[in-house]
Design an enzyme around this catalytic site. Structure first.
Site, PDB file in Angstrom:
ATOM      1  CG  HIS A  20      -0.319   0.083   2.541  1.00 46.02           C
ATOM      2  ND1 HIS A  20       0.586  -0.839   3.006  1.00 46.02           N
ATOM      3  CD2 HIS A  20      -0.458   1.002   3.544  1.00 46.02           C
ATOM      4  CE1 HIS A  20       0.961  -0.515   4.230  1.00 46.02           C
ATOM      5  NE2 HIS A  20       0.359   0.608   4.586  1.00 46.02           N
ATOM      6  CG  ASP A  24       5.245   2.733   7.129  1.00 47.61           C
ATOM      7  OD1 ASP A  24       4.345   3.191   6.398  1.00 47.61           O
ATOM      8  OD2 ASP A  24       5.013   1.943   8.061  1.00 47.61           O
ATOM      9  CG  HIS A  25       4.222  -0.291   4.140  1.00 46.44           C
ATOM     10  ND1 HIS A  25       4.277  -1.625   4.472  1.00 46.44           N
ATOM     11  CD2 HIS A  25       3.825   0.373   5.247  1.00 46.44           C
ATOM     12  CE1 HIS A  25       3.910  -1.768   5.731  1.00 46.44           C
ATOM     13  NE2 HIS A  25       3.632  -0.573   6.223  1.00 46.44           N
ATOM     14  CG  HIS A 100      -3.921  -0.249   6.295  1.00 44.26           C
ATOM     15  ND1 HIS A 100      -3.855  -0.148   7.667  1.00 44.26           N
ATOM     16  CD2 HIS A 100      -2.844   0.437   5.816  1.00 44.26           C
ATOM     17  CE1 HIS A 100      -2.807   0.581   7.984  1.00 44.26           C
ATOM     18  NE2 HIS A 100      -2.172   0.946   6.904  1.00 44.26           N
TER      19      HIS A 100
HETATM   20 ZN    ZN Z   1      -0.111   1.538   6.571  1.00 46.63          ZN
END
Ligand code: ZN
Length: 261
Positions: A20, A24-25, A100
Site C-alpha cells: 500500500h 513506510d512501505h 487498512h
Molecule cells: Zn499503513
C-alpha cells in the site's frame, strides 16, 4: 533499507511487491531503483502495487531528472478480491486483500509441487536405466532392463511439500483472509500494537499480536512471524508472549534478520 547488507543478489530481484502507499512501505523504492541503475542493471523489473504506484515513481524520476535504462513494468492493482497476479512453472503469487486505511494487499507466494523424488538405490536395484528417471519423476511406471514394468511408488518418494509464504501488512484484524491462508507454512502478519492499546487499532486500522495469532491459529499455519511494531514499545518480546497465548510457534521479525524455512 537493509537489502544491501543481506545476501540477496540484486540481479535476482525481478519483481517487487508493494502492499500500500503509506510511506513506510514504499519510500525506499525510489532509492532502490536508482541503485539498480547505478549498478548497471540490464534485466527487467516488474513492480506490483496499488493503482497510483506508477505515477508516484515516474514523477519522482522525472522531477529528479533521473533516467532508468533497464525495462521497468508496473502492474497496478485495484481489485478487492484475491487475484492471481503472477505464475510460472515454479511459483504463483496471489493478492490477499487487506483492510487498512488505504487500499492495501498482502501477497501469497506459493511454490508448485516439485517432481517425485527418485530413491536412487531402489531404482538401481530394480535395474531401471537412468534414461527412464524423468518418467519416474513425473509419476509414471518404468520398465527395467528385463522389460518388467516397475511401479512408480516402489522407487520414488512424494515431492517435498511445496513452500508457501504469506505477507500480510498492514491490516486491522480481518478474519476474511483466513480462507486464503489455510495450512500455509509461514505467515507474516503485522502486529503494530499489544492488546493494551487495542483501542488504537480501530483508529489506525492495525492489529495486535493476539489478533495476528488468532489468524495464524484458525488458518492452521505452521509458523507465524510478527512485525511492524509501533515505536512506543521497548520490549518486543512482549509481542511474542502475547501471541503465544494463542499460537505457540511465533517468531519476531526484526530488520536484517533472516529466517530460513
Ligand atoms: Zn499503513
Amino acid at each position: 533499507m537493509h537489502l544491501r547488507r543481506s545476501k540477496v543478489k540484486f540481479s535476482r530481484i525481478k519483481q517487487i511487491f508493494i502492499s500500500h502507499l503509506h510511506g513506510d512501505h514504499y519510500y525506499g523504492l525510489i532509492g532502490l531503483l536508482s541503485t539498480f541503475e547505478l549498478l548497471g542493471r540490464k534485466g527487467e523489473l516488474t513492480i506490483y502495487g496499488p493503482k497510483g504506484i506508477k505515477k508516484i515513481i515516474l514523477v519522482q524520476l522525472e522531477l529528479s531528472e533521473a533516467h532508468i535504462s533497464y525495462p521497468m513494468h508496473f502492474i497496478e492493482l485495484e481489485s478487492d478480491a484475491p487475484e492471481r497476479i503472477y505464475e510460472d512453472d515454479k511459483v504463483m503469487v496471489d493478492t490477499i486483500p487487506l483492510h487498512h486505511r488505504v487500499y492495501c494487499n498482502g501477497y501469497l507466494f506459493r511454490a508448485k509441487p516439485g517432481p517425485r523424488r527418485i530413491v536412487i538405490e531402489a531404482a538401481k536395484e530394480a535395474e531401471i536405466d537412468v534414461a527412464y528417471f524423468n518418467r519416474l519423476k513425473q509419476g509414471h511406471a518404468a520398465p527395467n532392463k528385463h522389460g518388467v514394468l516397475i511401479p512408480n511408488t516402489s522407487v520414488t518418494l512424494d515431492p517435498h511439500p511445496p513452500k508457501s509464504y504469506a505477507f500480510c501488512s498492514d491490516t486491522k484484524y480481518f478474519p476474511e483472509i483466513v480462507k486464503q491462508l489455510k495450512n500455509i507454512q509461514v505467515l507474516y502478519h503485522e502486529s503494530t500494537f499489544l492488546e493494551a492499546h487495542k483501542d488504537l487499532c480501530e483508529r489506525t486500522m492495525h492489529s495486535t499480536a493476539k489478533e495476528a495469532a488468532h489468524i495464524a491459529k484458525v488458518a492452521k499455519v505452521e509458523t507465524l512471524v510478527l512485525g511492524h511494531y509501533s515505536g512506543r514499545y521497548r520490549n518486543l518480546e512482549d509481542f511474542r508472549t502475547e501471541a503465544q497465548e494463542v499460537f505457540q510457534n511465533t517468531l519476531l521479525a526484526k530488520d536484517g534478520k533472516e529466517f530460513i524455512f
